[in-house]
Motif scaffolding. Sequence first.
Motif, PDB file in Angstrom:
ATOM      1  N   VAL A 104     -43.729  45.016  24.483  1.00 31.21           N
ATOM      2  CA  VAL A 104     -43.728  43.640  24.983  1.00 31.21           C
ATOM      3  C   VAL A 104     -44.963  42.968  24.405  1.00 31.21           C
ATOM      4  CG1 VAL A 104     -43.877  42.141  27.003  1.00 31.21           C
ATOM      5  CG2 VAL A 104     -42.555  44.263  27.120  1.00 31.21           C
ATOM      6  N   ILE A 105     -44.779  41.755  23.897  1.00 28.71           N
ATOM      7  CA  ILE A 105     -45.907  41.067  23.274  1.00 28.71           C
ATOM      8  C   ILE A 105     -45.960  39.620  23.743  1.00 28.71           C
ATOM      9  CG2 ILE A 105     -44.520  40.468  21.256  1.00 28.71           C
ATOM     10  CD1 ILE A 105     -47.054  40.687  19.556  1.00 28.71           C
ATOM     11  N   ASP A 150     -32.436  30.119  13.804  1.00 27.45           N
ATOM     12  CA  ASP A 150     -31.061  30.617  13.738  1.00 27.45           C
ATOM     13  C   ASP A 150     -30.302  30.404  15.046  1.00 27.45           C
ATOM     14  OD1 ASP A 150     -32.356  32.420  15.358  1.00 27.45           O
ATOM     15  OD2 ASP A 150     -31.960  34.183  14.113  1.00 27.45           O
ATOM     16  N   GLY A 151     -30.958  29.759  16.023  1.00 32.46           N
ATOM     17  CA  GLY A 151     -30.313  29.475  17.300  1.00 32.46           C
ATOM     18  C   GLY A 151     -30.380  30.599  18.313  1.00 32.46           C
ATOM     19  N   LYS A 152     -31.018  31.702  17.955  1.00 32.59           N
ATOM     20  CA  LYS A 152     -31.122  32.834  18.877  1.00 32.59           C
ATOM     21  C   LYS A 152     -32.397  32.742  19.715  1.00 32.59           C
ATOM     22  CE  LYS A 152     -28.515  35.961  15.856  1.00 32.59           C
ATOM     23  NZ  LYS A 152     -28.538  37.234  15.087  1.00 32.59           N
ATOM     24  N   VAL A 153     -32.356  33.374  20.883  1.00 34.39           N
ATOM     25  CA  VAL A 153     -33.495  33.382  21.804  1.00 34.39           C
ATOM     26  C   VAL A 153     -34.410  34.552  21.467  1.00 34.39           C
ATOM     27  CG1 VAL A 153     -34.213  33.608  24.211  1.00 34.39           C
ATOM     28  CG2 VAL A 153     -32.166  32.277  23.628  1.00 34.39           C
ATOM     29  N   TYR A 154     -35.705  34.276  21.293  1.00 34.52           N
ATOM     30  CA  TYR A 154     -36.641  35.328  20.908  1.00 34.52           C
ATOM     31  C   TYR A 154     -37.785  35.521  21.905  1.00 34.52           C
ATOM     32  CZ  TYR A 154     -34.390  35.692  16.363  1.00 34.52           C
ATOM     33  OH  TYR A 154     -33.473  35.914  15.356  1.00 34.52           O
ATOM     34  N   GLY A 155     -37.694  34.891  23.046  1.00 35.84           N
ATOM     35  CA  GLY A 155     -38.745  35.068  24.028  1.00 35.84           C
ATOM     36  C   GLY A 155     -38.397  34.394  25.342  1.00 35.84           C
ATOM     37  N   ILE A 156     -39.174  34.699  26.362  1.00 40.42           N
ATOM     38  CA  ILE A 156     -39.044  34.055  27.663  1.00 40.42           C
ATOM     39  C   ILE A 156     -40.313  33.238  27.894  1.00 40.42           C
ATOM     40  CG2 ILE A 156     -38.709  34.371  30.139  1.00 40.42           C
ATOM     41  CD1 ILE A 156     -36.393  35.366  28.358  1.00 40.42           C
ATOM     42  N   PRO A 157     -40.206  31.901  28.010  1.00 32.05           N
ATOM     43  CA  PRO A 157     -41.410  31.099  28.240  1.00 32.05           C
ATOM     44  C   PRO A 157     -42.080  31.496  29.549  1.00 32.05           C
ATOM     45  CG  PRO A 157     -39.411  29.789  28.572  1.00 32.05           C
ATOM     46  CD  PRO A 157     -38.980  31.097  27.999  1.00 32.05           C
ATOM     47  N   ALA A 158     -43.381  31.774  29.468  1.00 28.58           N
ATOM     48  CA  ALA A 158     -44.099  32.288  30.634  1.00 28.58           C
ATOM     49  C   ALA A 158     -45.099  31.294  31.203  1.00 28.58           C
ATOM     50  CB  ALA A 158     -44.819  33.592  30.267  1.00 28.58           C
ATOM     51  N   THR A 159     -45.822  30.604  30.336  1.00 23.37           N
ATOM     52  CA  THR A 159     -46.786  29.597  30.785  1.00 23.37           C
ATOM     53  C   THR A 159     -46.603  28.343  29.944  1.00 23.37           C
ATOM     54  OG1 THR A 159     -48.576  30.148  29.241  1.00 23.37           O
ATOM     55  CG2 THR A 159     -48.441  31.437  31.280  1.00 23.37           C
ATOM     56  N   TRP A 341     -47.366  30.119  26.298  1.00 19.44           N
ATOM     57  CA  TRP A 341     -47.117  31.479  25.822  1.00 19.44           C
ATOM     58  C   TRP A 341     -45.774  31.981  26.330  1.00 19.44           C
ATOM     59  CZ3 TRP A 341     -50.500  34.285  22.663  1.00 19.44           C
ATOM     60  CH2 TRP A 341     -51.737  33.668  22.411  1.00 19.44           C
ATOM     61  N   ALA A 342     -45.216  32.901  25.568  1.00 25.90           N
ATOM     62  CA  ALA A 342     -43.937  33.509  25.933  1.00 25.90           C
ATOM     63  C   ALA A 342     -44.069  35.025  25.844  1.00 25.90           C
ATOM     64  CB  ALA A 342     -42.835  33.034  24.991  1.00 25.90           C
ATOM     65  N   TRP A 343     -43.166  35.723  26.526  1.00 25.60           N
ATOM     66  CA  TRP A 343     -43.058  37.175  26.383  1.00 25.60           C
ATOM     67  C   TRP A 343     -41.910  37.491  25.438  1.00 25.60           C
ATOM     68  CZ3 TRP A 343     -47.110  39.638  27.677  1.00 25.60           C
ATOM     69  CH2 TRP A 343     -47.842  39.342  28.835  1.00 25.60           C
ATOM     70  N   SER A 344     -42.173  38.347  24.464  1.00 25.34           N
ATOM     71  CA  SER A 344     -41.160  38.727  23.491  1.00 25.34           C
ATOM     72  C   SER A 344     -41.140  40.238  23.323  1.00 25.34           C
ATOM     73  CB  SER A 344     -41.439  38.072  22.132  1.00 25.34           C
ATOM     74  OG  SER A 344     -41.361  36.672  22.209  1.00 25.34           O
ATOM     75  N   ILE A 345     -40.085  40.721  22.679  1.00 25.08           N
ATOM     76  CA  ILE A 345     -39.963  42.142  22.363  1.00 25.08           C
ATOM     77  C   ILE A 345     -39.929  42.293  20.845  1.00 25.08           C
ATOM     78  CG2 ILE A 345     -38.508  44.206  22.531  1.00 25.08           C
ATOM     79  CD1 ILE A 345     -37.451  43.148  25.182  1.00 25.08           C
TER      80      ILE A 345
END
Length: 459
Positions: A104-105, A150-159, A341-345
């Motif tokens: 997780v980054i 590309d229209g894909k989701v790459y993270g979850i917005p966190a702050t 910031w967002a959390w991504s994998i």
Amino acid sequence: MRKFSMKMPVAAVMTSLLILTTACSSGSSSTGASSDGKQQVTVSFRSSGSEDTLTKFFKSGLVEQFEKDNPDIEINIAPVLASEGDYTSKMVLQMKSPDTAPDVIAEDTSILKSDAAAGYLQPLDEQVKGWSDWNGKIIDNLKAGVTGEDGKVYGIPATSDTRGIWYNKELFQQAGLPVPFKPANWDEVLEAARTIKQKLPGVTPLNLIVGKANGEGVTMQTLEMLLYGTADTLYDDAAKKWIVNSPGLLDSFKFIDQVFNKDKTGPTMQVALNGQAGSIAFQQQFPQGKLAMAVDGSWAGSTWAENGAAPIPNVEDKIGFAPFPTQNGQAPGATTMSGGWAWSIPAQAKNKEAAWKFMEFLMNKENATARVVAEGSLSSRNDSTEVAGYTDRPYTKEAQELLNVAHFRPTNDQYAAVSAQLQSIVESIASGKLTPEDAIKQFKDNVSRAVGAEHIEEK
């Protein structure tokens, strides 16, 4: 910048998280498993040092609670002590190899799309489809900041954060201006500044960040706040080109010229070109009653908290925070720029399923809200306003509402070069060295050289 002292409901929320301390493991194996066979999820984020609020948040009992609920997973907290630029470089190097990639980054939303385009991040479309909070709880407007080209989701917005007009209510009342201040268009902002100049000699009517020594603050707090309130943008997503000449860009340059050279309602050049212009405005001029308005970020008000750099008693009675209007009052009526910031994998992560499970835990209503309260930022969840203490923080309600009209910086690897050109151009306009028309010509030439003529267009 120091944060607002918390009221009792917030303290209660955070106390529940601070009951326990966690001993996080110090490293990960090449197989992604701990010595006792548990799946190990390594979480990396930028740290500012031992007092880093996010590190404290993780060590507040949060990790222990997750591991108790998920006994087959072990969380390894791995903060990276670095500047923002160095953090980005270090994370890119780590994400290139499965031997070093975290699970997780924390991704700055300004570089998330470029990391996604480079193949460093795992698409999360399938995960968010199965997460009930994604649709309805995560603020829709913020999803643009974590969606790749590309229209894909790459993270979850966190702050997140927003920007608007800070104004001195007492000075406005003395000048006969309405309080609360809710300008409908650019002209009303300019007219308020002219009124302050006429009625209150010795007061700076309007502070805009224009000195290139202030770096990205010039681009995001000033130029983009104006430009994204017009019909134009800085980048053409469809053509993948930088827009170096448009009616909106010219009008944005004209607004800056109007403030500094025609109306002369901006700060002196001595202040405007100072690299600490924001601190001067919020730590000195506002508290001393010497500044009427400033366009700046939602975080800036923490300066006036009890434990801030320049406390102002009963601050909400004296200072207001207004939305910055669109150019002509066109829908949606207000505009703001948002970061965060967002959390991504990472694509090379070993334990993606376990990583997602931890991300869901981090981003539930209680944990996501407690984190932003601890950091003094805004939540990406629309139901954080239901958590006791969240909107008790001064100006949080007003700043949170602006997320619904937020825009984001163009996010690709050429942005830094284009932004640097804008910073220099804006300073030259404010200091009277370039007319708005000449600024357009110079911006076109400079960006063409910086990114290549094939990457620019005019409208």
